[in-house]
Design a protein around this motif. Structure first.
Motif, short mmCIF file in Angstrom:
data_model
loop_
_atom_site.label_atom_id
_atom_site.label_comp_id
_atom_site.label_asym_id
_atom_site.label_seq_id
_atom_site.Cartn_x
_atom_site.Cartn_y
_atom_site.Cartn_z
N SER A 215 0.60 -1.29 0.12
CA SER A 215 -0.05 0.14 -0.14
C SER A 215 1.02 1.32 -0.09
CB SER A 215 -1.00 -0.18 1.12
OG SER A 215 -0.20 0.06 2.40
N LYS A 216 2.17 1.26 0.15
CA LYS A 216 3.14 2.30 0.05
C LYS A 216 3.14 2.87 -1.49
CE LYS A 216 5.82 1.71 4.29
NZ LYS A 216 7.24 1.69 4.89
N THR A 217 3.86 3.85 -1.62
CA THR A 217 3.92 4.40 -2.93
C THR A 217 4.92 3.63 -3.82
OG1 THR A 217 5.84 5.75 -2.48
CG2 THR A 217 3.50 6.71 -2.36
N GLY A 218 5.06 3.41 -5.11
CA GLY A 218 5.88 2.59 -5.81
C GLY A 218 7.10 2.84 -5.42
N THR A 219 7.61 4.27 -5.48
CA THR A 219 8.89 4.70 -5.46
C THR A 219 9.34 4.21 -3.70
OG1 THR A 219 8.42 6.40 -6.73
CG2 THR A 219 10.43 6.70 -5.03
N GLU A 220 8.59 4.31 -2.91
CA GLU A 220 8.83 3.62 -1.49
C GLU A 220 9.22 2.30 -1.67
OE1 GLU A 220 6.70 6.33 1.86
OE2 GLU A 220 5.32 5.11 0.52
N ILE A 221 8.37 1.58 -2.30
CA ILE A 221 8.78 0.08 -2.45
C ILE A 221 10.20 -0.15 -3.34
CG2 ILE A 221 7.89 -2.14 -3.23
CD1 ILE A 221 5.07 -0.89 -2.84
N TYR A 222 10.11 0.67 -4.41
CA TYR A 222 11.68 0.61 -5.18
C TYR A 222 12.63 0.95 -4.21
CZ TYR A 222 14.56 1.36 -8.85
OH TYR A 222 15.90 1.71 -9.88
N ASN A 223 12.59 1.75 -3.58
CA ASN A 223 13.73 2.25 -2.80
C ASN A 223 13.94 1.14 -1.70
OD1 ASN A 223 14.17 4.59 -4.20
ND2 ASN A 223 13.17 5.79 -2.71
N GLN A 224 13.02 0.41 -1.21
CA GLN A 224 13.03 -0.53 -0.25
C GLN A 224 13.76 -1.77 -0.64
OE1 GLN A 224 9.44 -2.11 1.25
NE2 GLN A 224 10.37 -3.50 2.80
N ILE A 225 13.19 -2.15 -1.98
CA ILE A 225 13.81 -3.28 -2.54
C ILE A 225 15.39 -3.05 -2.85
CG2 ILE A 225 14.09 -4.72 -5.02
CD1 ILE A 225 10.86 -4.22 -4.75
N ARG A 226 15.96 -1.89 -3.46
CA ARG A 226 17.16 -1.88 -3.74
C ARG A 226 18.23 -1.38 -2.42
NH1 ARG A 226 18.60 3.54 -5.75
NH2 ARG A 226 16.92 5.32 -5.05
N GLY A 227 17.19 -0.77 -1.55
CA GLY A 227 17.87 -0.41 -0.32
C GLY A 227 18.19 -1.61 0.75
N LEU A 228 17.82 -2.73 0.30
CA LEU A 228 17.74 -3.95 0.95
C LEU A 228 18.69 -5.22 0.37
CD1 LEU A 228 14.59 -4.34 2.99
CD2 LEU A 228 16.75 -3.30 3.87
N ASN A 229 19.29 -4.69 -0.82
CA ASN A 229 19.91 -5.68 -1.83
C ASN A 229 21.32 -5.14 -1.63
OD1 ASN A 229 21.05 -6.89 -4.05
ND2 ASN A 229 19.72 -6.13 -5.41
N PRO A 230 22.04 -6.18 -1.51
CA PRO A 230 22.09 -7.63 -1.30
C PRO A 230 21.92 -8.13 -0.01
CG PRO A 230 24.36 -7.18 -1.45
CD PRO A 230 23.79 -5.84 -1.51
N TRP A 231 21.66 -7.27 1.12
CA TRP A 231 21.43 -7.87 2.36
C TRP A 231 20.48 -6.87 3.31
CZ3 TRP A 231 26.28 -5.65 1.23
CH2 TRP A 231 26.63 -4.66 1.96
N PRO A 232 19.68 -7.19 3.89
CA PRO A 232 19.14 -8.38 3.94
C PRO A 232 18.22 -8.96 3.13
CG PRO A 232 17.95 -7.04 5.66
CD PRO A 232 18.80 -6.20 4.70
N VAL A 233 17.62 -8.28 2.16
CA VAL A 233 16.70 -8.39 1.10
C VAL A 233 15.15 -8.26 1.48
CG1 VAL A 233 16.10 -9.92 -0.89
CG2 VAL A 233 18.49 -10.21 0.20
N ALA A 234 14.60 -7.49 0.71
CA ALA A 234 13.10 -7.10 1.06
C ALA A 234 12.21 -8.57 0.99
CB ALA A 234 12.49 -6.08 0.04
N PHE A 235 11.10 -8.79 1.05
CA PHE A 235 10.54 -10.07 1.05
C PHE A 235 8.81 -9.69 0.72
CE2 PHE A 235 10.46 -10.18 5.50
CZ PHE A 235 9.01 -10.51 5.74
N THR A 236 8.20 -10.38 0.12
CA THR A 236 6.77 -10.58 0.24
C THR A 236 5.99 -11.85 0.61
OG1 THR A 236 4.66 -9.60 -0.89
CG2 THR A 236 6.38 -10.79 -2.27
N THR A 237 4.96 -12.21 0.42
CA THR A 237 4.20 -13.36 0.38
C THR A 237 3.44 -13.85 -0.52
OG1 THR A 237 2.68 -12.85 1.93
CG2 THR A 237 4.73 -13.50 2.91
N LEU A 238 3.28 -14.94 -1.10
CA LEU A 238 2.47 -15.41 -2.06
C LEU A 238 1.84 -16.81 -1.57
CD1 LEU A 238 1.06 -15.20 -4.92
CD2 LEU A 238 3.23 -16.44 -5.69
#
Length: 314
Positions: A215-238
């Motif tokens: 539910s966060k903005t796409g930019t916030e999520i994008y920054n989270q993904i690259r801001g946690l790569n390569p550690w500890p790595v962002a995750f979701t569930t399916l």
């Protein structure tokens, strides 16, 4: 010759130690964290700085707690002219801070007083900053609050991850230290106090910060993904299963969709809606118990069952 004790632990510290040695200073000891179990098999592994020090025949000290009187005395007995730290991981006691002739200095990966703490590189990207840098400062008993000696800015690109920015900052830190040490030793530097009212903080990343909130903005999520790569790595569930998201890109969408829903599936990526008009196209992921793979590989296997409208996250 100036006698230096170097304190550091992770990969970030290695180019900095290497530069001090290359510049001809006498590194009389290296202080780092104890060897730790690493990986699923819990293999006892030395810190990168220890590995580098041993290559050069430098004595290594690995105190669990540097404040322990017995451990502290070993370092004081070396009688260094200067102590240089870079991502060491422990706050030094007053007795040690006051011992060297030229003091104790720290190579910190931010433009202080911004982002004091243990994860400044992560937060620089998580917060969407366009620049960060290195600050070399005197150490005090308060976290990253000492007077500043020199600084250098490092730009952050839209494509930078923690990994790429880490490497840029490590190299920038080594170069800045090389320029700073002669001036410090010759007494040509004037220290500048930090403005505590402008301080921001970068504490170590917690597990809850790794989970993507769609539910966060796409930019916030994008920054989270690259801001946690390569550690500890962002995750979701399916379907209740954890999936780590290693790499993604932003996609502008023309209409709104429910946050976290799959809105497009292409051979090279899975596009997921966010809380605004910027969706996230997942390019690399890692299903639970599997190795990292491209979305294309995933879609040829377990991901072949995905369909438009399925939802990620709880």
């Amino acid at each position: 010759m100036t006698k230096i004790v170097f304190m550091g632990t992770p990969d970030f510290s290695v180019p900095i130690l290497r530069q001090v040695i290359a510049d001809g200073y006498e590194v009389i000891g290296v202080v780092t964290q104890p060897d730790r179990p690493v990986g699923r098999k819990k293999v006892l592994t030395p810190p990168p700085v220890k590995v580098e020090a041993l290559k050069h025949g430098i004595p290594v000290f690995q105190p669990e707690k540097i404040r322990n009187p017995e451990e502290l005395s070993k370092i004081l007995e070396l009688k260094p002219d200067l102590i240089v730290t870079a991502a060491f991981g422990q706050i030094l006691p007053k007795e040690l801070l006051e011992a060297p002739k030229y003091g104790c200095i720290n190579v910190h990966a931010s433009l202080l007083p911004e982002l004091r703490g243990g994860a400044p590189i992560h937060y620089a990207i998580l917060q969407g900053k366009k620049k960060t840098g290195i600050t070399i400062m005197y150490m005090v008993e308060k976290l990253d609050a000492g007077d500043m000696l020199t600084k250098v800015e490092v730009p952050i690109t839209e494509e930078d991850t923690v990994g790429t920015l880490h490497d840029k900052l490590s190299i920038a830190g080594a170069k800045l230290l090389s320029e700073t040490l002669p001036l410090l030793i010759e007494g040509k530097l004037k220290a500048t106090p930090q403005n505590d009212s402008e301080a921001t903080f970068a504490p170590n990343i917690k597990r809850e910060q790794e989970k993507i909130n769609w539910s966060k903005t796409g930019t916030e999520i994008y920054n989270q993904i690259r801001g946690l790569n390569p550690w500890p790595v962002a995750f979701t569930t399916l379907n209740g299963q954890v999936i780590k998201i290693w790499k993604a890109e932003k996609v502008i969408v023309s209409k709104s969709h429910e946050s976290g829903s799959i809105i497009n599936i292409e051979h090279d990526g899975i596009t997921v809606s966010s809380g605004d008009g910027v969706a996230i196209k997942i390019l690399e992921l890692q299903p639970s118990g599997k190795t990292k793979m491209s979305s294309e590989q995933f879609l040829r296997g377990a991901g072949s069952k995905l369909s438009i409208g399925m939802k990620l996250g709880d």
